[in-house]
Design a protein around this motif. Structure first.
Motif, short mmCIF file in Angstrom:
data_model
loop_
_atom_site.label_atom_id
_atom_site.label_comp_id
_atom_site.label_asym_id
_atom_site.label_seq_id
_atom_site.Cartn_x
_atom_site.Cartn_y
_atom_site.Cartn_z
N CYS A 1 -31.70 18.50 -22.30
CA CYS A 1 -31.87 18.01 -21.06
C CYS A 1 -32.02 19.02 -19.57
CB CYS A 1 -30.49 17.87 -20.25
SG CYS A 1 -29.82 15.83 -21.42
N ILE A 2 -30.97 19.75 -19.41
CA ILE A 2 -31.77 21.01 -18.78
C ILE A 2 -33.39 21.79 -19.04
CG2 ILE A 2 -31.71 23.44 -19.21
CD1 ILE A 2 -28.57 23.26 -19.48
N ALA A 3 -33.69 21.53 -20.25
CA ALA A 3 -35.34 21.21 -20.28
C ALA A 3 -36.08 20.56 -20.08
CB ALA A 3 -35.73 21.75 -21.68
N LEU A 4 -35.79 19.32 -19.69
CA LEU A 4 -36.29 17.94 -19.06
C LEU A 4 -35.91 18.38 -17.51
CD1 LEU A 4 -37.96 15.37 -19.71
CD2 LEU A 4 -35.00 14.37 -19.64
N LYS B 1 -35.80 21.10 -16.34
CA LYS B 1 -37.00 22.31 -15.46
C LYS B 1 -38.03 21.78 -15.61
CE LYS B 1 -33.94 26.35 -17.71
NZ LYS B 1 -34.09 27.29 -17.73
N GLU B 2 -38.28 21.04 -16.37
CA GLU B 2 -39.87 19.84 -16.24
C GLU B 2 -40.04 18.75 -15.61
OE1 GLU B 2 -43.23 20.60 -18.08
OE2 GLU B 2 -41.74 22.58 -19.06
N ARG B 3 -39.05 18.68 -14.84
CA ARG B 3 -38.89 17.86 -14.21
C ARG B 3 -39.42 18.65 -11.89
NH1 ARG B 3 -35.50 13.55 -10.55
NH2 ARG B 3 -33.82 15.32 -10.87
N GLN B 4 -38.62 19.68 -12.09
CA GLN B 4 -39.00 20.02 -11.37
C GLN B 4 -39.77 21.31 -10.39
OE1 GLN B 4 -36.04 23.20 -10.57
NE2 GLN B 4 -34.00 21.35 -11.51
N ASN C 1 -42.71 19.35 -12.23
CA ASN C 1 -43.50 17.93 -11.99
C ASN C 1 -42.40 16.48 -11.43
OD1 ASN C 1 -45.56 15.77 -11.66
ND2 ASN C 1 -45.58 16.31 -14.26
N PRO C 2 -42.41 16.31 -10.16
CA PRO C 2 -41.27 15.69 -10.25
C PRO C 2 -41.69 14.20 -10.53
CG PRO C 2 -41.63 16.58 -8.12
CD PRO C 2 -42.91 17.23 -9.15
N LEU C 3 -43.26 13.34 -10.59
CA LEU C 3 -43.82 12.77 -11.54
C LEU C 3 -44.24 12.42 -12.76
CD1 LEU C 3 -46.83 12.27 -9.50
CD2 LEU C 3 -45.22 11.18 -8.29
N LEU C 4 -43.18 13.53 -13.90
CA LEU C 4 -42.90 12.98 -14.91
C LEU C 4 -41.77 11.92 -15.14
CD1 LEU C 4 -43.33 14.76 -17.97
CD2 LEU C 4 -41.24 16.45 -17.68
N THR C 5 -40.11 12.32 -14.56
CA THR C 5 -39.60 11.34 -14.78
C THR C 5 -38.95 11.00 -14.07
OG1 THR C 5 -38.31 10.64 -16.61
CG2 THR C 5 -38.35 12.87 -15.89
N GLU C 6 -38.03 10.06 -14.01
CA GLU C 6 -36.54 9.96 -12.77
C GLU C 6 -35.60 10.32 -13.29
OE1 GLU C 6 -36.67 5.95 -11.18
OE2 GLU C 6 -39.09 6.45 -9.86
#
Length: 253
Positions: free
Chosen positions: A133-136, A138-141, A143-148
């Motif tokens: 969840c921490i890795a996800l 970081k990716e979301r920050q 690329n905000p369009l990656l996941t909500e």
């Protein structure tokens, strides 16, 4: 395998009195029915009194009861990972809780009943889910369009899928943490968790009307992780920590 589980658990109970359970009424009932006499701490010493002849039979009866209850729930795979064992501290174990609000029921829910035990899991699974969840996040920050999906929703989702906790059973709003110290141990039944439907057959269609109940029943929560059935829980503080707080602490570390 289930026959071996009963035999293993009976052997464990016959050969060890668990000191950290001596304040748990449903465990001391077993000792009393087996013919042991207070103070029970005497039976935890190296040079302990001899167990009475009735004790073996009582342990076998309890082991069969616990084995049958766990088996009837159909939550564990009947494979080589299925076994009864002793978990020794220092170790932390976790239980998914509906909310952070402490239950109003008595601490020993099994006192005066024939039902024994609760499901727990270890920190190996929890730490792996937290890292994902921490890795996800970081990716979301980046690329905000990656996941909500927020971190706390991520952790609830992973635990629900890996522990196969049906939605109508438990909201997974918090985790209870049981800490066994270095001198403490517990008898348990453990194995690989089976998959479960996202909604159990007894789910209230009115309460969960935002979901299609038949479709929900067809959606499988895969499970596949180690699950631990603890027949008797020590009478010690078990703090309830909100899902979001687990992630906040982990992020700082």
């Amino acid at each position: 395998m289930w026959e071996h589980v009963g035999q293993q658990l009976a052997h464990i109970l016959k050969n060890q009195v668990f000191e950290c359970l001596l304040h748990t009424p449903s465990y001391t009932v077993l000792l009393e029915k087996g013919g042991l006499t207070p103070p029970f701490t005497a039976y935890t010493k190296t040079s302990r009194p001899a167990f009475p002849s009735s004790y073996d039979g009582t342990c076998e009866t309890y082991a069969a009861l616990i084995r049958n209850q766990v088996r009837q729930m159909q939550c564990l795979a009947d494979d080589r990972n299925l076994r009864a064992e002793v978990i020794r501290g220092p170790v932390s174990l976790y239980r998914a809780m509906n909310t952070r609000k402490p239950p109003t029921a008595p601490a020993d829910l099994r006192a005066g009943t024939a039902y024994i035990g609760d499901w727990w899991f270890d920190d190996v699974l929890l730490n792996r889910c937290i890292r994902e969840c921490i890795a996800l996040e970081k990716e979301r920050q980046r690329n905000p369009l990656l996941t909500e999906m927020t971190p706390d929703r991520c952790l609830r989702t992973l635990l629900r899928r890996k522990l196969a906790v049906s939605i109508n059973w438990n909201a997974i709003g918090a985790l209870g943490k049981l800490v066994l110290d270095a001198n403490e141990s517990l008898p348990v039944v453990t194995g690989t968790g089976l998959g479960m439907a996202a909604f159990s057959l007894d789910a209230d269609p009115l309460k969960f009307k935002s979901k299609s109940l038949p479709a929900g029943q067809q959606t499988l929560l895969p499970g596949g992780e180690r699950q631990i059935w603890i027949p008797w829980t020590p009478e010690k503080p078990i703090p309830l920590v909100a899902i979001s707080e687990w992630l906040a602490v982990a992020a700082k570390n």
